[in-house]
Design a protein around this motif. Structure first.
Motif, PDB file in Angstrom:
ATOM      1  N   ASN A 111      10.604  18.126  16.831  1.00  0.00           N
ATOM      2  CA  ASN A 111       9.422  17.997  17.678  1.00  0.00           C
ATOM      3  C   ASN A 111       9.873  17.383  19.008  1.00  0.00           C
ATOM      4  N   TYR A 112       9.644  18.099  20.086  1.00  0.00           N
ATOM      5  CA  TYR A 112      10.127  17.668  21.394  1.00  0.00           C
ATOM      6  C   TYR A 112       9.057  17.008  22.254  1.00  0.00           C
ATOM      7  N   THR A 113       7.966  16.552  21.651  1.00  0.00           N
ATOM      8  CA  THR A 113       6.880  15.947  22.415  1.00  0.00           C
ATOM      9  C   THR A 113       7.351  14.742  23.211  1.00  0.00           C
ATOM     10  N   VAL A 114       8.113  13.869  22.603  1.00  0.00           N
ATOM     11  CA  VAL A 114       8.609  12.678  23.309  1.00  0.00           C
ATOM     12  C   VAL A 114       9.510  13.087  24.469  1.00  0.00           C
ATOM     13  N   ALA A 115      10.305  14.121  24.276  1.00  0.00           N
ATOM     14  CA  ALA A 115      11.185  14.591  25.344  1.00  0.00           C
ATOM     15  C   ALA A 115      10.378  15.081  26.540  1.00  0.00           C
ATOM     16  N   TRP A 116       9.260  15.777  26.286  1.00  0.00           N
ATOM     17  CA  TRP A 116       8.413  16.243  27.379  1.00  0.00           C
ATOM     18  C   TRP A 116       7.859  15.072  28.173  1.00  0.00           C
ATOM     19  N   ILE A 117       7.430  14.045  27.479  1.00  0.00           N
ATOM     20  CA  ILE A 117       6.873  12.881  28.169  1.00  0.00           C
ATOM     21  C   ILE A 117       7.950  12.180  28.993  1.00  0.00           C
ATOM     22  N   LEU A 118       9.142  12.016  28.422  1.00  0.00           N
ATOM     23  CA  LEU A 118      10.236  11.373  29.156  1.00  0.00           C
ATOM     24  C   LEU A 118      10.637  12.182  30.379  1.00  0.00           C
ATOM     25  N   LEU A 119      10.700  13.502  30.250  1.00  0.00           N
ATOM     26  CA  LEU A 119      11.057  14.332  31.394  1.00  0.00           C
ATOM     27  C   LEU A 119       9.992  14.272  32.483  1.00  0.00           C
ATOM     28  N   THR A 120       8.739  14.138  32.080  1.00  0.00           N
ATOM     29  CA  THR A 120       7.651  14.076  33.057  1.00  0.00           C
ATOM     30  C   THR A 120       7.736  12.815  33.895  1.00  0.00           C
ATOM     31  N   PHE A 121       8.067  11.699  33.279  1.00  0.00           N
ATOM     32  CA  PHE A 121       8.035  10.426  33.978  1.00  0.00           C
ATOM     33  C   PHE A 121       9.395   9.958  34.475  1.00  0.00           C
ATOM     34  N   SER A 122      10.430  10.781  34.325  1.00  0.00           N
ATOM     35  CA  SER A 122      11.747  10.392  34.830  1.00  0.00           C
ATOM     36  C   SER A 122      11.860  10.765  36.305  1.00  0.00           C
ATOM     37  N   ASN A 123      12.771  10.138  36.996  1.00  0.00           N
ATOM     38  CA  ASN A 123      12.977  10.456  38.408  1.00  0.00           C
ATOM     39  C   ASN A 123      13.634  11.802  38.600  1.00  0.00           C
ATOM     40  N   SER A 124      14.562  12.126  37.720  1.00  0.00           N
ATOM     41  CA  SER A 124      15.304  13.360  37.889  1.00  0.00           C
ATOM     42  C   SER A 124      15.650  13.949  36.532  1.00  0.00           C
ATOM     43  N   PRO A 125      15.295  15.213  36.286  1.00  0.00           N
ATOM     44  CA  PRO A 125      15.696  15.842  35.036  1.00  0.00           C
ATOM     45  C   PRO A 125      17.206  15.953  34.898  1.00  0.00           C
ATOM     46  N   ASN A 126      17.934  15.851  36.017  1.00  0.00           N
ATOM     47  CA  ASN A 126      19.386  15.947  35.963  1.00  0.00           C
ATOM     48  C   ASN A 126      20.010  14.809  35.172  1.00  0.00           C
ATOM     49  N   LYS A 127      19.318  13.669  35.063  1.00  0.00           N
ATOM     50  CA  LYS A 127      19.857  12.551  34.294  1.00  0.00           C
ATOM     51  C   LYS A 127      20.039  12.939  32.833  1.00  0.00           C
ATOM     52  N   PHE A 128      19.126  13.777  32.323  1.00  0.00           N
ATOM     53  CA  PHE A 128      19.196  14.160  30.930  1.00  0.00           C
ATOM     54  C   PHE A 128      20.222  15.250  30.681  1.00  0.00           C
ATOM     55  N   ALA A 129      20.609  15.961  31.729  1.00  0.00           N
ATOM     56  CA  ALA A 129      21.606  17.017  31.586  1.00  0.00           C
ATOM     57  C   ALA A 129      23.019  16.475  31.767  1.00  0.00           C
ATOM     58  N   GLY A 130      23.143  15.189  32.024  1.00  0.00           N
ATOM     59  CA  GLY A 130      24.464  14.597  32.196  1.00  0.00           C
ATOM     60  C   GLY A 130      25.050  14.848  33.576  1.00  0.00           C
ATOM     61  N   SER A 131      24.254  15.316  34.495  1.00  0.00           N
ATOM     62  CA  SER A 131      24.718  15.612  35.838  1.00  0.00           C
ATOM     63  C   SER A 131      24.696  14.331  36.673  1.00  0.00           C
ATOM     64  N   SER A 132      25.631  14.223  37.581  1.00  0.00           N
ATOM     65  CA  SER A 132      25.659  13.047  38.450  1.00  0.00           C
ATOM     66  C   SER A 132      24.932  13.304  39.763  1.00  0.00           C
ATOM     67  N   SER A 133      24.373  14.506  39.916  1.00  0.00           N
ATOM     68  CA  SER A 133      23.677  14.814  41.165  1.00  0.00           C
ATOM     69  C   SER A 133      22.334  14.090  41.225  1.00  0.00           C
ATOM     70  N   VAL A 134      21.878  13.874  42.416  1.00  0.00           N
ATOM     71  CA  VAL A 134      20.624  13.168  42.637  1.00  0.00           C
ATOM     72  C   VAL A 134      19.503  14.193  42.699  1.00  0.00           C
ATOM     73  N   GLY A 135      18.319  13.844  42.181  1.00  0.00           N
ATOM     74  CA  GLY A 135      17.176  14.751  42.210  1.00  0.00           C
ATOM     75  C   GLY A 135      16.818  15.145  43.632  1.00  0.00           C
ATOM     76  N   LEU A 136      16.316  16.348  43.805  1.00  0.00           N
ATOM     77  CA  LEU A 136      15.993  16.835  45.134  1.00  0.00           C
ATOM     78  C   LEU A 136      14.707  16.230  45.685  1.00  0.00           C
ATOM     79  N   ILE A 137      13.729  16.011  44.829  1.00  0.00           N
ATOM     80  CA  ILE A 137      12.433  15.547  45.299  1.00  0.00           C
ATOM     81  C   ILE A 137      12.327  14.022  45.242  1.00  0.00           C
ATOM     82  N   LEU A 138      12.648  13.449  44.100  1.00  0.00           N
ATOM     83  CA  LEU A 138      12.554  12.001  43.929  1.00  0.00           C
ATOM     84  C   LEU A 138      13.961  11.425  43.747  1.00  0.00           C
ATOM     85  N   PRO A 139      14.521  10.867  44.776  1.00  0.00           N
ATOM     86  CA  PRO A 139      15.895  10.353  44.644  1.00  0.00           C
ATOM     87  C   PRO A 139      15.984   9.187  43.653  1.00  0.00           C
TER      88      PRO A 139
END
Length: 103
Positions: A73-101
């Motif tokens: 069940n990925y419900t918690v993951a959806w909530i975390l992705l919604t309120f995180s600054n950058s979805p890239n943090k969860f993908a292990g990327s070191s890049s900064v989010g484009l909209i919310l740095p």
């Protein structure tokens, strides 16, 4: 009218709708194109956001038909992705989010 294939929860849809001007509820229900439009237009200038309040039950039914339950069940993951600054943090990327740095 219990649905044995209840893949999405209406309660989570309404919680994400509160932040729907960012398109969160549309991404949750598997509508990435309109979710992106909502994100960049603030829910089509908040008018579409208000209309979506009444469309969530139909989006929930459509998602329950389109998707099926899995092992996890990925419900918690959806909530975390919604309120995180950058979805890239969860993908292990070191890049900064484009909209919310990331600060």
């Amino acid at each position: 009218m219990g649905n044995s294939n209840d893949t999405h929860l209406k309660s989570i849809g309404y919680i994400l709708w509160i932040f729907g001007f960012m398109g969160a509820h549309r991404f949750y229900y598997g509508k990435p194109v309109t979710g992106t439009i909502w994100f960049f237009t603030l829910g089509l200038c908040f008018i579409g956001w208000i209309i979506d309040l009444f469309l969530i039950p139909s989006m929930d039914r459509e998602a329950d038909i389109k998707y099926r339950n899995g092992k996890l069940n990925y419900t918690v993951a959806w909530i975390l992705l919604t309120f995180s600054n950058s979805p890239n943090k969860f993908a292990g990327s070191s890049s900064v989010g484009l909209i919310l740095p990331v600060v």
